[in-house]
Design a protein around this motif. Structure first.
Motif, PDB file in Angstrom:
ATOM      1  N   MET A   1       0.822  -1.213   0.000  1.00 44.23           N
ATOM      2  CA  MET A   1       0.000   0.000   0.000  1.00 44.23           C
ATOM      3  C   MET A   1       0.853   1.259   0.000  1.00 44.23           C
ATOM      4  O   MET A   1       0.454   2.299   0.550  1.00 44.23           O
ATOM      5  CB  MET A   1      -0.962   0.009   1.194  1.00 44.23           C
ATOM      6  CG  MET A   1      -1.921  -1.161   1.193  1.00 44.23           C
ATOM      7  SD  MET A   1      -3.072  -1.165   2.557  1.00 44.23           S
ATOM      8  CE  MET A   1      -3.899  -2.735   2.272  1.00 44.23           C
TER       9      MET A   1
ATOM     10  N   ASN B   1      -6.847  -1.561   4.036  1.00 46.77           N
ATOM     11  CA  ASN B   1      -6.220  -0.243   3.997  1.00 46.77           C
ATOM     12  C   ASN B   1      -6.661   0.616   5.175  1.00 46.77           C
ATOM     13  O   ASN B   1      -5.847   1.327   5.782  1.00 46.77           O
ATOM     14  CB  ASN B   1      -6.585   0.456   2.685  1.00 46.77           C
ATOM     15  CG  ASN B   1      -5.558   1.495   2.287  1.00 46.77           C
ATOM     16  OD1 ASN B   1      -4.923   2.102   3.123  1.00 46.77           O
ATOM     17  ND2 ASN B   1      -5.398   1.705   1.008  1.00 46.77           N
TER      18      ASN B   1
ATOM     19  N   GLN C   1      -4.783  -0.467   8.196  1.00 44.38           N
ATOM     20  CA  GLN C   1      -3.411   0.039   8.204  1.00 44.38           C
ATOM     21  C   GLN C   1      -3.365   1.517   8.596  1.00 44.38           C
ATOM     22  O   GLN C   1      -2.459   1.953   9.326  1.00 44.38           O
ATOM     23  CB  GLN C   1      -2.783  -0.149   6.816  1.00 44.38           C
ATOM     24  CG  GLN C   1      -2.612  -1.601   6.394  1.00 44.38           C
ATOM     25  CD  GLN C   1      -1.435  -2.254   7.105  1.00 44.38           C
ATOM     26  OE1 GLN C   1      -0.775  -1.647   7.937  1.00 44.38           O
ATOM     27  NE2 GLN C   1      -1.180  -3.507   6.786  1.00 44.38           N
ATOM     28  N   VAL C   2      -4.327   2.294   8.126  1.00 43.85           N
ATOM     29  CA  VAL C   2      -4.377   3.711   8.501  1.00 43.85           C
ATOM     30  C   VAL C   2      -4.576   3.866  10.001  1.00 43.85           C
ATOM     31  O   VAL C   2      -3.902   4.675  10.669  1.00 43.85           O
ATOM     32  CB  VAL C   2      -5.482   4.438   7.714  1.00 43.85           C
ATOM     33  CG1 VAL C   2      -5.687   5.851   8.244  1.00 43.85           C
ATOM     34  CG2 VAL C   2      -5.128   4.500   6.227  1.00 43.85           C
TER      35      VAL C   2
ATOM     36  N   GLN D   1       4.223   7.039   6.707  1.00 40.06           N
ATOM     37  CA  GLN D   1       3.388   5.857   6.522  1.00 40.06           C
ATOM     38  C   GLN D   1       1.913   6.226   6.476  1.00 40.06           C
ATOM     39  O   GLN D   1       1.162   5.703   5.642  1.00 40.06           O
ATOM     40  CB  GLN D   1       3.649   4.862   7.641  1.00 40.06           C
ATOM     41  CG  GLN D   1       5.020   4.222   7.593  1.00 40.06           C
ATOM     42  CD  GLN D   1       5.185   3.124   8.631  1.00 40.06           C
ATOM     43  OE1 GLN D   1       4.226   2.764   9.316  1.00 40.06           O
ATOM     44  NE2 GLN D   1       6.381   2.604   8.760  1.00 40.06           N
TER      45      GLN D   1
ATOM     46  N   TYR E   1      -0.526   5.433   3.300  1.00 43.49           N
ATOM     47  CA  TYR E   1      -1.775   4.690   3.421  1.00 43.49           C
ATOM     48  C   TYR E   1      -2.972   5.548   2.986  1.00 43.49           C
ATOM     49  O   TYR E   1      -3.908   5.042   2.356  1.00 43.49           O
ATOM     50  CB  TYR E   1      -1.976   4.230   4.861  1.00 43.49           C
ATOM     51  CG  TYR E   1      -1.052   3.113   5.279  1.00 43.49           C
ATOM     52  CD1 TYR E   1      -0.806   2.035   4.440  1.00 43.49           C
ATOM     53  CD2 TYR E   1      -0.424   3.125   6.523  1.00 43.49           C
ATOM     54  CE1 TYR E   1       0.037   1.006   4.818  1.00 43.49           C
ATOM     55  CE2 TYR E   1       0.426   2.105   6.910  1.00 43.49           C
ATOM     56  CZ  TYR E   1       0.646   1.055   6.055  1.00 43.49           C
ATOM     57  OH  TYR E   1       1.489   0.034   6.429  1.00 43.49           O
TER      58      TYR E   1
ATOM     59  N   SER F   1      -3.016   5.685  -0.836  1.00 41.49           N
ATOM     60  CA  SER F   1      -3.479   4.414  -1.376  1.00 41.49           C
ATOM     61  C   SER F   1      -4.979   4.258  -1.207  1.00 41.49           C
ATOM     62  O   SER F   1      -5.680   3.804  -2.121  1.00 41.49           O
ATOM     63  CB  SER F   1      -2.750   3.262  -0.688  1.00 41.49           C
ATOM     64  OG  SER F   1      -3.215   2.012  -1.142  1.00 41.49           O
TER      65      SER F   1
END
Length: 379
Positions: A139, A271, A274-275, A351, A355, A358
């Motif tokens: 991502m 996703n 991950q965020v 990061q 994210y 993405s």
């Protein structure tokens, strides 16, 4: 007795005179042609402006990233820099670096493996010049301390500083082979060599997460044989059947793919997770920094109060005609911690930004598909 010298002299006179050895000609050096002056860049004065990846390198990186147990696939890039273009012609993967008690042993094992691979490539007359390394990511989030440390070593040791090629596994799974090349900026390297990422240092070097790395354009090179093969795969051929339907009138070696028309939210949930994880990590890091800042402020206030009290006492003693007390070293009495590094928080912000971008790409594509489906269904 006098006849012997005369006979020797007559014999010597009858011999041909020795010829002097010809003087060696002075060596001549041809000037390097103007067309080759940039190619033969001995002093590495021409900066790298483009990274050129061979098709075999792309294939190797994708294969290694797909077969790796996690998104930690990494390896070395081999090639040569010519006239501002870094030509990457080969690559090989590196084994995973273990941690814990065997960290030192694992580091030595990786170093031995790398040296053995380079030695084997040299024996078979293949490129053995390291020009950088590659790193797989998911991502688009590739900011990490390990990547920064490795790239800093490469830029200090390699000829042109080396580059890192980042491969996004998530984009490749969707049919888009994403490869990007980066190197550290000069301002970040200056702060990195000083190991100073305090707030004043970040302000002086104008550092944010977006100025840690600078991107270099990437080009993909394939040979003529491979290009011809790809053209034969994609070029439709007419069907030999005379009564073939219009859909079967022309076929190609590659079947059509309708994955792009899938309306499912592929990867959106992952996703978002991950965020959230990145935001939690950033909030935890900011909490730690805030705690250290309060501790530093507390120690500084104690030291300032001690200095002020000592000044009042000395002023009172001078007024009484007494000798002032000696001034003591405050740093020995109060252990004021140094200002914490903000590098980790910058990497976490990078990061979060990756994210977020993405997620924006996935949702925007899904939104367009839904509008297209709505228009076709006359809803």
């Amino acid at each position: 007795m006098a006849a012997a010298p005369s006979m020797a002299a007559a014999l010597a006179a009858s011999l041909p005179a020795p010829q002097a050895a010809p003087a060696p000609a002075a060596p001549t050096y041809e000037a390097i042609p103007a067309s080759m002056a940039k190619v033969i860049d001995i002093e590495a004065e021409i900066p790298v402006t483009t990274v050129q990846l061979d098709g075999i390198v792309i294939t190797k990186i994708i294969k290694h990233s797909r077969e790796a147990p996690s998104a930690t696939a990494h390896g070395l890039l081999l090639g040569l820099d010519l006239d501002g273009t870094l030509e990457v012609s080969n690559s090989f993967p590196l084994p995973l670096h273990g941690g814990g008690d065997d960290d030192d042993k694992s580091t030595k094992s990786v170093a031995r493996y790398q040296a053995q691979m380079l030695r084997s490539l040299k024996e078979v007359q293949s490129d053995d010049s390291v020009v950088g390394f590659y790193q797989a990511s998911t991502m688009g989030a590739f900011f990490s301390q390990a990547l920064i440390d490795t790239q800093a070593i490469h830029q200090d040791k390699l000829r042109h500083g080396g580059i890192v090629v980042v491969h996004d596994i998530t984009q490749t799974a969707r049919g888009n082979a994403a490869f990007r090349a980066f190197r550290l900026t000069k301002s970040f390297l200056d702060a990195f060599k000083k190991s100073n990422f305090s707030t004043p240092s970040l302000i002086d070097h104008q550092l944010t997460f977006s100025t840690i790395l600078e991107e270099i354009p990437v080009e993909i090179r394939t040979n003529a044989l491979l290009s011809s093969f790809l053209n034969t795969l994609t070029t439709p051929t007419p069907s030999p059947l005379p009564d073939a339907s219009p859909a079967e009138a022309s076929t190609s070696s590659l079947p059509p793919s309708f994955s792009n028309l899938n309306l499912g939210a592929i990867g959106v949930v992952r996703n978002l997770e991950q965020v959230n994880d990145a935001l939690d990590s950033y909030r935890t890091e900011e909490g730690n920094l805030a705690y250290l800042q309060r501790q530093i402020a507390r120690e500084k206030s104690r030291a300032d109060a001690y200095v002020a009290k000592r000044k009042e006492e000395n002023a009172s003693r001078v007024a009484q005609g007494l000798a002032p007390l000696p001034e003591e070293d405050v740093s020995r009495l109060f252990k004021i911690p140094p200002e914490p590094s903000r590098l980790e928080s910058m990497l976490l912000l990078g990061q979060v930004d990756a994210y977020g971008k993405s997620l924006a790409g996935i949702t925007s594509a899904g939104l367009v598909k839904m509008y297209a489906a709505k228009a076709n269904s006359d809803i």
